[in-house]
Design an enzyme around this catalytic site. Structure first.
Site, PDB file in Angstrom:
ATOM      1  N   GLU A  72      21.498  76.585 -47.204  1.00 50.26           N
ATOM      2  CA  GLU A  72      22.709  75.754 -47.234  1.00 50.26           C
ATOM      3  C   GLU A  72      23.966  76.573 -46.995  1.00 50.26           C
ATOM      4  O   GLU A  72      24.909  76.105 -46.338  1.00 50.26           O
ATOM      5  CB  GLU A  72      22.821  75.013 -48.574  1.00 50.26           C
ATOM      6  CG  GLU A  72      21.725  73.984 -48.817  1.00 50.26           C
ATOM      7  CD  GLU A  72      20.498  74.559 -49.506  1.00 50.26           C
ATOM      8  OE1 GLU A  72      20.428  75.796 -49.659  1.00 50.26           O
ATOM      9  OE2 GLU A  72      19.597  73.774 -49.871  1.00 50.26           O
ATOM     10  N   HIS A 141      18.316  67.543 -60.399  1.00 53.80           N
ATOM     11  CA  HIS A 141      18.173  66.589 -59.300  1.00 53.80           C
ATOM     12  C   HIS A 141      18.754  65.220 -59.661  1.00 53.80           C
ATOM     13  O   HIS A 141      18.394  64.225 -59.048  1.00 53.80           O
ATOM     14  CB  HIS A 141      16.695  66.397 -58.923  1.00 53.80           C
ATOM     15  CG  HIS A 141      16.042  67.586 -58.292  1.00 53.80           C
ATOM     16  ND1 HIS A 141      15.708  68.710 -58.983  1.00 53.80           N
ATOM     17  CD2 HIS A 141      15.666  67.822 -57.008  1.00 53.80           C
ATOM     18  CE1 HIS A 141      15.141  69.585 -58.165  1.00 53.80           C
ATOM     19  NE2 HIS A 141      15.107  69.077 -56.963  1.00 53.80           N
TER      20      HIS A 141
END
Lengths: 349, 330
Positions: A72, A141
């Site tokens: 990322e 998450h």
């Protein structure tokens, strides 16, 4: 090809999920603008873990629809470079929780490129990312982190509550000359493997249209109090408002749509009318969206009929086990209970 | 386990631990789908959320952990069960954690991706490549204290493309800490194949950039992993610094349960299952003189332990909801 005599053809209403609406918006803009490309983990062959890029690889090929390594920092950094070079990249950060590995590219590069360069270099990019829990995926998450991003100057931050807005916001985000963080809530996304609030699935025009990145919406009118939400909490507020109407309480519901910029005027106008305010979101409570909403009203000196309130996720990591997670998540029951309390005469004391 | 008297006992342990791990996940599968049919919804049932199974990757866990002691640290990934079981994480508490019960390792706060057992210095995380830095820290602590504990970070091949991988390897090498980095190369990061996202064919080649030994272990075989990992761990214990190992393994299931796996070439899973490392290892042990009855008995004991752990986990109480507020701070 219609003639004056031909019957008007009305396209059948198409009901789309937010996922489909996002993918359609990206595809339409890629057709219209050759500088648009999309990158991220599992966005090409898989079409995005949350369906945001379904069908795009087949249509536009691997040059413009790029699966990335799990890197990322590199690919979001690359997006800022692409944007500076005149392209319009859309990058997906699969879960907002993963921002920890790449935040420098987001807040020190994307958010500051225009400012540091005195406007010479812009950063027209979209960072789309999934937010939210409620399905037992635990604390890495399941976060929303709205306020974390809303806090940083130079980023626009939008959160659609329905498919219609998702398409129009995505088109507006891609065309905006600034970095836009586009947060989509997993509970609204319409993926087959995650439950979806049915109200988020809406008619979506085929056509190109924009939803402004800086305007809140009154999604239910009322006179006794104002419920302010975004994304999933808009639906919880609407559910609560419906129940409260049966108790004689008329709740107005505002969908913020965007938290940066924040449409403070829309909130103030509503609270001036109703005199009561309850803000609901599923980000952590402290220093959060609700705090900013309450501050916006208090700073304006609006006379209130009861103390302003907020419901949010408490200041704890998201627990895995459902008995804990659902205990701490906001929901319509908590909104109804808070409103009942606010409507008691003693709430004015 | 490195104190085990002979390689023979290590091999029996590796086999039965692989069987135990596979059986653990065999019990997870039907439990995971409870409440999720006919319409699959990840939020439902006794095991909500993502579930990442390690079927096929067991040789990596046992070949490495056979050399480890409770005082050694292991950090694992979002796909942690095989490694946790091989490291000696409390099976009952682990099963209870995955079911979100009060008797779980973390009282239900962590779940399957966040298993912590401080008793055996095991932790795992859902963030890719996150465990490498903590392993360097644990290894440094051992070095500073003059102990001979090592730290092993497990990671997937996709994690080798994260910045944290490169930073941690460099740091481990510069500080010459007793760390071993173990890449489980199962060919896929969710849907993206290794060859489509990694500049080198073998991540073990990347060790050269950090001046440490790099080993590639082909064949997904417990004995080979055991041999290579044994060298690397012994080297670390001697104070000679870190190593990188990449193990060619396979994922027999999807990235998570419910994964349609459309990204796999046709027939791939069947081919991989035909080469399942566990029955192949049993055949090898029999060929090497192990008695079938001995293996059967060990298998039965392993399965019984898992059965007991699942039965206890299912019967256990959920935590009080208010417990959500405990342990935010020490």
């Amino acid at each position: 090809m219609s003639s004056p005599d031909a019957p008007t053809v009305i396209a059948p209403a198409r009901r789309l999920t937010i996922a489909r609406a996002i993918a359609e918006a990206i595809g339409q803009e890629m057709e219209r603008d050759a500088t648009v490309l999309v990158m991220g983990e599992d966005i090409a062959k898989l079409g995005g873990v949350f369906g945001t890029t379904t069908g795009l690889l087949d249509k536009f090929g691997p040059e413009r629809v790029r699966d990335t390594p799990i890197s990322e920092t590199a690919f979001i950094g690359a997006a800022t470079g692409l944007a500076a070079a005149g392209m319009r990249p859309i990058v997906e950060l699969m879960f907002v929780d993963f921002f920890g590995v790449c935040m420098d590219a987001i807040y020190n590069l994307a958010a500051k490129q225009c400012y540091f360069s005195g406007g010479q270099v812009t950063c027209p990019m979209v960072l789309m990312t999934s937010v939210g829990g409620g399905y037992g995926d635990a604390g890495q998450h399941s976060q929303t982190l709205y306020a974390t991003f809303g806090h940083l100057p130079g980023l626009k931050v939008v959160i659609p509550s329905n498919a219609h807005d998702a398409k129009g916001l995505m088109l507006a985000a891609i065309r905006d000359p600034n970095p836009v963080v586009f947060m989509y809530h997993k509970a609204l996304q319409g993926m087959g493997w995650l439950g979806t609030v049915q109200r988020s699935i809406t008619d979506v025009p085929d056509a190109d249209y924009l939803v402004p990145l800086d305007k809140a919406k009154v999604v239910r009118e009322g006179k006794d109090l104002t419920l302010v939400g975004l994304g999933l909490s808009v639906h919880q507020a609407l559910d609560a408002a419906e129940r409260l109407s049966g108790e004689g309480v008329s709740a107005e519901v505002i969908d913020l749509v965007s938290i940066a910029p924040l449409d403070r005027q829309a909130v103030r106008a509503s609270v001036r009318k109703t005199g009561r305010l309850l803000a609901i979101d599923d980000d952590y409570l402290s220093y959060g969206v609700g705090a900013e909403i309450l501050a916006s009203v208090c700073e304006a000196g609006i006379a209130l009929r009861s103390a302003p309130q907020r419901i949010a996720f408490p200041d704890i990591p998201v627990p895995f086990t459902p008995v804990m997670e659902h205990f701490v998540l906001p929901n319509a029951d908590k909104i109804v209970a808070a409103v009942r309390h606010m409507m008691e005469p003693s709430a004015n004391d | 386990m490195s104190d085990a008297p002979s390689n023979r006992s290590d091999r029996l342990w590796m086999y039965t631990t692989m069987v135990k791990s596979r059986y653990f996940e065999a019990l997870i599968k039907p439990a995971y789908f409870e409440g999720k049919t006919p319409v699959f919804n990840m939020a439902k049932g006794p095991l909500p959320g993502e579930m990442h199974l390690s079927d096929g990757q067991e040789p990596c866990a046992v070949g490495v952990c056979a050399h480890l002691r409770p005082g050694d640290t292991v950090t694992a990934t979002h796909r942690p069960h095989h490694v946790a079981i091989a490291k000696g994480v409390d099976l009952d508490a682990m099963a209870a954690e995955i079911f979100g019960k009060a008797s779980g390792l973390s009282g239900g706060r962590g779940g399957h991706m966040h298993l912590f057992d401080a008793r055996v210095n095991f932790a795992c995380s859902g963030i890719i490549a996150q465990g490498l830095g903590p392993a360097v820290g644990a290894a440094l602590a051992s070095k500073l204290r003059g102990e001979d504990h090592v730290a092993v970070a497990f990671l997937g091949e996709g994690a080798a493309n994260q910045g944290a991988f490169h930073e941690a390897l460099n740091l481990a090498s510069v500080w010459k800490v007793p760390a071993v980095f173990v890449i489980e190369d199962n060919s896929y990061g969710i849907s993206v194949a290794k060859r489509d996202c990694t500049a080198v064919e073998r991540n073990s080649d990347r060790a050269a950039a950090y001046a440490m030994p790099g080993h590639f272990v082909a064949g997904n075989d417990a004995d080979t992993v055991y041999r290579i990992a044994g060298e690397a761990i012994a080297r670390a214990r001697r104070g000679e610094g870190p190593s990188l190992i990449e193990i060619e393994t396979c994922r027999l299931e999807g990235h998570f349960m419910g994964d349609a796996e459309g990204y796999r070439p046709k027939g791939e899973v069947d081919r991989l299952k035909a080469a399942d490392p566990i029955p192949a290892y049993r055949q090898r042990l029999l060929a090497d003189g192990f008695e079938a009855g001995e293996l059967d008995k060990a298998e039965a004991e392993a399965r019984a332990a898992v059965d007991a752990a699942f039965a206890a986990a299912r019967a256990a109480a959920y935590p009080q909801p208010e417990e959500a507020f405990a342990h935010v701070f020490a």
